[in-house]
Design a protein around this motif. Structure first.
Motif, short mmCIF file in Angstrom:
data_model
loop_
_atom_site.label_atom_id
_atom_site.label_comp_id
_atom_site.label_asym_id
_atom_site.label_seq_id
_atom_site.Cartn_x
_atom_site.Cartn_y
_atom_site.Cartn_z
N SER A 186 -2.60 9.89 -26.95
CA SER A 186 -2.27 10.33 -25.60
C SER A 186 -0.78 10.18 -25.32
CB SER A 186 -3.08 9.50 -24.58
OG SER A 186 -2.76 9.87 -23.27
N GLN A 187 -0.20 9.06 -25.74
CA GLN A 187 1.23 8.83 -25.51
C GLN A 187 2.09 9.83 -26.29
OE1 GLN A 187 2.14 4.73 -26.33
NE2 GLN A 187 0.86 3.94 -24.69
N ILE A 188 1.70 10.09 -27.53
CA ILE A 188 2.49 10.99 -28.37
C ILE A 188 2.35 12.43 -27.88
CG2 ILE A 188 2.61 11.98 -30.70
CD1 ILE A 188 1.90 9.09 -31.69
N LEU A 189 1.17 12.83 -27.45
CA LEU A 189 0.96 14.20 -26.95
C LEU A 189 1.71 14.45 -25.65
CD1 LEU A 189 -2.83 14.66 -27.77
CD2 LEU A 189 -0.93 15.96 -28.75
N ALA A 190 2.09 13.38 -24.96
CA ALA A 190 2.85 13.53 -23.72
C ALA A 190 4.31 13.90 -24.00
CB ALA A 190 2.80 12.22 -22.91
N ASP A 191 4.73 13.75 -25.25
CA ASP A 191 6.10 14.10 -25.64
C ASP A 191 6.26 15.63 -25.58
OD1 ASP A 191 8.30 14.86 -27.67
OD2 ASP A 191 8.54 12.69 -27.49
N PRO A 192 7.39 16.11 -25.07
CA PRO A 192 7.62 17.56 -24.99
C PRO A 192 7.52 18.27 -26.34
CG PRO A 192 9.25 16.38 -23.68
CD PRO A 192 8.48 15.34 -24.43
N THR A 193 7.69 17.52 -27.43
CA THR A 193 7.60 18.12 -28.76
C THR A 193 6.26 18.81 -28.98
OG1 THR A 193 9.04 16.38 -29.63
CG2 THR A 193 7.76 17.64 -31.25
N PHE A 194 5.22 18.26 -28.36
CA PHE A 194 3.88 18.76 -28.60
C PHE A 194 3.33 19.57 -27.43
CE2 PHE A 194 4.42 14.81 -31.02
CZ PHE A 194 4.22 15.29 -32.31
N LYS A 195 4.22 20.06 -26.56
CA LYS A 195 3.75 20.79 -25.38
C LYS A 195 3.03 22.08 -25.75
CE LYS A 195 8.15 23.19 -24.55
NZ LYS A 195 9.24 23.39 -23.55
N ILE A 196 3.33 22.63 -26.93
CA ILE A 196 2.66 23.87 -27.33
C ILE A 196 1.16 23.66 -27.46
CG2 ILE A 196 2.89 23.48 -29.83
CD1 ILE A 196 3.33 26.50 -30.12
N LEU A 197 0.73 22.43 -27.76
CA LEU A 197 -0.70 22.15 -27.91
C LEU A 197 -1.43 22.13 -26.57
CD1 LEU A 197 -0.53 19.37 -30.67
CD2 LEU A 197 -1.22 21.76 -30.94
N LYS A 198 -0.70 22.33 -25.48
CA LYS A 198 -1.31 22.41 -24.16
C LYS A 198 -1.14 23.81 -23.55
CE LYS A 198 -0.59 17.53 -22.88
NZ LYS A 198 0.24 17.04 -23.97
N SER A 199 -0.59 24.73 -24.33
CA SER A 199 -0.20 26.03 -23.78
C SER A 199 -1.34 27.02 -23.62
CB SER A 199 0.89 26.66 -24.66
OG SER A 199 0.41 26.86 -25.98
N SER A 200 -2.51 26.73 -24.16
CA SER A 200 -3.65 27.62 -23.98
C SER A 200 -4.94 26.84 -24.19
CB SER A 200 -3.59 28.78 -24.99
OG SER A 200 -3.86 28.33 -26.31
N GLN A 243 -6.13 20.58 -30.12
CA GLN A 243 -5.61 19.24 -29.85
C GLN A 243 -6.73 18.20 -29.90
OE1 GLN A 243 -2.92 18.62 -26.38
NE2 GLN A 243 -4.48 17.18 -25.70
N LYS A 244 -7.86 18.52 -29.27
CA LYS A 244 -9.00 17.59 -29.29
C LYS A 244 -9.52 17.40 -30.71
CE LYS A 244 -10.61 18.55 -24.58
NZ LYS A 244 -11.74 19.08 -23.75
N GLN A 245 -9.49 18.48 -31.50
CA GLN A 245 -9.93 18.38 -32.89
C GLN A 245 -9.01 17.47 -33.70
OE1 GLN A 245 -10.27 22.61 -34.06
NE2 GLN A 245 -12.43 22.19 -34.48
#
Length: 230
Positions: A71-85, A92-94
């Motif tokens: 959760s903390q790492i996914l909050a980093d802007p680096t991984f924002k693409i994993l929330k784009s759709s 991401q859940k997988q």
């Protein structure tokens, strides 16, 4: 009858869509590797700090650590693409579920021997601080010196009676296997390089060491096929 301009428009649109999809796929693949390594690194660092190995941590606590760090790492802007759709959010859940499975496997494996994580994401020759391990150096025929630098995903130690054995682990999200023939001909030197790096950095350990082994640790949650059931 379809106008030529209409055909050209849809052809351009289709090509652009394919290019964007392919580019996104490449980014997701890249982000996936970074994400796996980041979570494995952070969870292992916590366990090393607590002087525990995965098998000594209750299953529920270990899973909670994975979810917390993910959760903390996914909050980093680096991984924002994993929330784009919605599709990428599902991926991401997988990814998180795969890491939960991986740490379950690590816990099981760590109970089969005395090995425990010693260090993670170990840089050698990168000059990032006093803890940086020294690089491999080779003298070339033209009197130049070649330095080999990089980073080892994980270093484990294993006490066998009074002897300390050191193992190196490299995380792979594919089906990479060690090929002895390729290693012999100098085409697969990654793990062998890491073992040599450990050998010349013996001062990082509190006693004489023996080289244990080097292996690929697969980050994978295999899918079942209908054909597997006959």
């Amino acid at each position: 009858m379809v106008a030529l301009l209409t055909i050209e428009f849809w052809f351009h649109h289709l090509r652009q869509t394919l290019v964007e999809s392919w580019s996104m796929a490449l980014v997701v693949i890249s982000d996936t590797g970074q994400f796996y390594h980041a979570v494995l690194d952070q969870v292992m660092k916590l366990l090393i700090k607590q002087n525990r190995k995965p098998g000594q941590v209750p299953v529920a606590e270990l899973q909670a650590l994975v979810y917390q760090e993910s959760s903390q790492i996914l909050a980093d802007p680096t991984f924002k693409i994993l929330k784009s759709s919605a599709r990428l959010q599902f991926i991401q859940k997988q990814l998180v579920s795969t890491l939960v499975q991986v740490f379950g496997n690590l816990a099981h494996a760590s109970n089969l021997d005395n090995s425990r994580p010693f260090a993670t994401e170990v840089p050698f020759g990168l000059r990032r601080g006093q803890n940086d391990w020294i690089p491999l150096e080779f003298m070339l025929s033209n009197e130049h010196k070649m330095r080999v630098r990089g980073k080892i995903d994980r270093v484990d130690t294993d006490m066998v009676q009074q002897d300390l054995f050191v193992n190196v682990i490299d995380y792979k999200s594919g089906d990479k296997k060690f090929n002895y023939r390729d290693a012999y001909y100098g085409l697969a030197l990654q793990l062998l390089t890491y073992l040599n790096v450990v050998k010349i950095n013996v001062d990082k350990f509190n006693q004489a060491i023996n080289l244990g082994g080097a292996l690929f640790a697969h980050i994978d949650d295999p899918k079942l096929k209908l054909s597997d059931f006959g």
